[in-house]
Design a protein around this motif. Structure first.
Motif, short mmCIF file in Angstrom:
data_model
loop_
_atom_site.label_atom_id
_atom_site.label_comp_id
_atom_site.label_asym_id
_atom_site.label_seq_id
_atom_site.Cartn_x
_atom_site.Cartn_y
_atom_site.Cartn_z
N GLU A 50 -36.08 -33.94 67.03
CA GLU A 50 -34.93 -34.76 66.66
C GLU A 50 -33.70 -34.37 67.48
O GLU A 50 -33.51 -33.20 67.82
CB GLU A 50 -34.61 -34.59 65.16
CG GLU A 50 -34.26 -33.19 64.73
CD GLU A 50 -33.97 -33.06 63.25
OE1 GLU A 50 -34.20 -34.02 62.49
OE2 GLU A 50 -33.48 -31.99 62.83
N ASN A 108 -27.98 -22.64 58.12
CA ASN A 108 -28.78 -22.56 56.91
C ASN A 108 -30.26 -22.62 57.27
O ASN A 108 -30.61 -22.96 58.40
CB ASN A 108 -28.38 -23.66 55.92
CG ASN A 108 -28.55 -25.04 56.49
OD1 ASN A 108 -29.67 -25.46 56.79
ND2 ASN A 108 -27.46 -25.78 56.65
N GLU A 162 -32.53 -24.65 56.84
CA GLU A 162 -33.01 -25.94 57.36
C GLU A 162 -32.73 -26.11 58.85
O GLU A 162 -33.26 -27.03 59.48
CB GLU A 162 -32.37 -27.09 56.59
CG GLU A 162 -32.86 -27.25 55.14
CD GLU A 162 -32.39 -26.13 54.23
OE1 GLU A 162 -33.19 -25.70 53.37
OE2 GLU A 162 -31.23 -25.67 54.38
N ASP A 163 -31.90 -25.26 59.41
CA ASP A 163 -31.63 -25.31 60.85
C ASP A 163 -32.68 -24.54 61.65
O ASP A 163 -32.64 -24.57 62.88
CB ASP A 163 -30.25 -24.71 61.15
CG ASP A 163 -29.12 -25.50 60.53
OD1 ASP A 163 -28.20 -24.88 59.95
OD2 ASP A 163 -29.14 -26.75 60.62
N TYR A 211 -23.33 -36.35 67.29
CA TYR A 211 -24.08 -35.34 66.55
C TYR A 211 -24.96 -35.98 65.49
O TYR A 211 -24.64 -37.03 64.93
CB TYR A 211 -23.11 -34.38 65.84
CG TYR A 211 -22.22 -33.60 66.76
CD1 TYR A 211 -20.94 -34.05 67.07
CD2 TYR A 211 -22.63 -32.39 67.31
CE1 TYR A 211 -20.11 -33.34 67.91
CE2 TYR A 211 -21.81 -31.67 68.15
CZ TYR A 211 -20.56 -32.14 68.45
OH TYR A 211 -19.74 -31.43 69.29
N LYS A 212 -26.03 -35.27 65.18
CA LYS A 212 -26.81 -35.58 63.97
C LYS A 212 -25.89 -35.37 62.77
O LYS A 212 -25.10 -34.42 62.74
CB LYS A 212 -28.01 -34.64 63.91
CG LYS A 212 -28.88 -34.76 62.69
CD LYS A 212 -30.03 -33.77 62.76
CE LYS A 212 -30.80 -33.74 61.45
NZ LYS A 212 -31.40 -35.05 61.12
N ASP A 213 -25.99 -36.24 61.78
CA ASP A 213 -25.06 -36.19 60.65
C ASP A 213 -25.03 -34.82 59.97
O ASP A 213 -23.96 -34.33 59.60
CB ASP A 213 -25.42 -37.26 59.62
CG ASP A 213 -24.96 -38.63 60.02
OD1 ASP A 213 -25.40 -39.62 59.39
OD2 ASP A 213 -24.17 -38.75 60.98
N SER A 214 -26.18 -34.20 59.83
CA SER A 214 -26.23 -32.96 59.05
C SER A 214 -25.63 -31.77 59.78
O SER A 214 -25.45 -30.71 59.17
CB SER A 214 -27.68 -32.64 58.67
OG SER A 214 -28.47 -32.41 59.82
N VAL A 215 -25.27 -31.92 61.05
CA VAL A 215 -24.70 -30.78 61.79
C VAL A 215 -23.30 -31.05 62.28
O VAL A 215 -22.65 -30.15 62.82
CB VAL A 215 -25.60 -30.39 63.00
CG1 VAL A 215 -27.05 -30.22 62.57
CG2 VAL A 215 -25.48 -31.38 64.14
N LYS A 216 -22.78 -32.26 62.12
CA LYS A 216 -21.55 -32.63 62.82
C LYS A 216 -20.34 -31.80 62.44
O LYS A 216 -19.41 -31.68 63.24
CB LYS A 216 -21.26 -34.12 62.63
CG LYS A 216 -21.00 -34.56 61.22
CD LYS A 216 -20.57 -36.02 61.16
CE LYS A 216 -21.47 -36.96 61.89
NZ LYS A 216 -21.06 -38.37 61.77
N ASP A 217 -20.31 -31.23 61.28
CA ASP A 217 -19.18 -30.38 60.90
C ASP A 217 -19.42 -28.90 61.19
O ASP A 217 -18.53 -28.07 60.92
CB ASP A 217 -18.88 -30.56 59.41
CG ASP A 217 -18.41 -31.96 59.08
OD1 ASP A 217 -18.74 -32.46 57.99
OD2 ASP A 217 -17.73 -32.57 59.94
N ARG A 218 -20.61 -28.58 61.74
CA ARG A 218 -20.97 -27.17 61.93
C ARG A 218 -21.31 -26.82 63.37
O ARG A 218 -21.19 -25.66 63.77
CB ARG A 218 -22.17 -26.83 61.04
CG ARG A 218 -21.93 -27.09 59.56
CD ARG A 218 -23.12 -26.69 58.70
NE ARG A 218 -24.30 -27.51 58.97
CZ ARG A 218 -25.46 -27.03 59.43
NH1 ARG A 218 -25.60 -25.75 59.68
NH2 ARG A 218 -26.48 -27.85 59.63
#
Length: 115
Positions: free
Chosen positions: A46, A86, A88-89, A59-66
């Motif tokens: 992905e 986390n 899941e990464d 960015y992929k949504d789940s990482v955009k703030d990190r």
């Protein structure tokens, strides 16, 4: 020939940070977009982050703030700064580019997030 060599992966505790690097050669780096992908066990590869030759980032949504993708054209290197990691990464992370309609991948660098 085009070569992409990732580095910077490792084992980190939840909440920790890592910076991945992808050293590139064999093509006009500054003229091409670059991307980071990952592939969790049993999952599909992905797209995590993408940067155009002009510096526009997605960015992929789940990482955009990190996560933050960046590039240094003087060093032919693209980076992925990852924070607040986390479990899941956890995945191997791959550098990618497309040159003259051909896809190129690095060998991957493993990121493991575990307590």
């Amino acid at each position: 020939q085009v070569q992409l060599v990732e580095s910077g992966g490792g084992l980190v505790h939840p909440g920790g940070s890592l910076r991945l690097s992808c050293a590139s050669s064999g093509f006009a780096f500054s003229s091409y977009p670059m991307a980071w992908f990952r592939q969790a066990p049993g999952g599909q590869r992905e797209l995590v982050a993408y940067i155009t030759s002009g510096g526009t980032k997605t960015y992929k949504d789940s990482v955009k703030d990190r996560f933050t993708i960046s590039r240094d054209n003087a060093k032919n290197t693209v980076y992925l700064q990852m924070s607040d990691l986390n479990p899941e990464d956890t995945a191997p992370y791959y550098c990618h580019t497309t040159v003259l309609r051909l896809d190129y991948w690095g060998q991957g660098t493993q990121v493991t997030v575990s307590s």
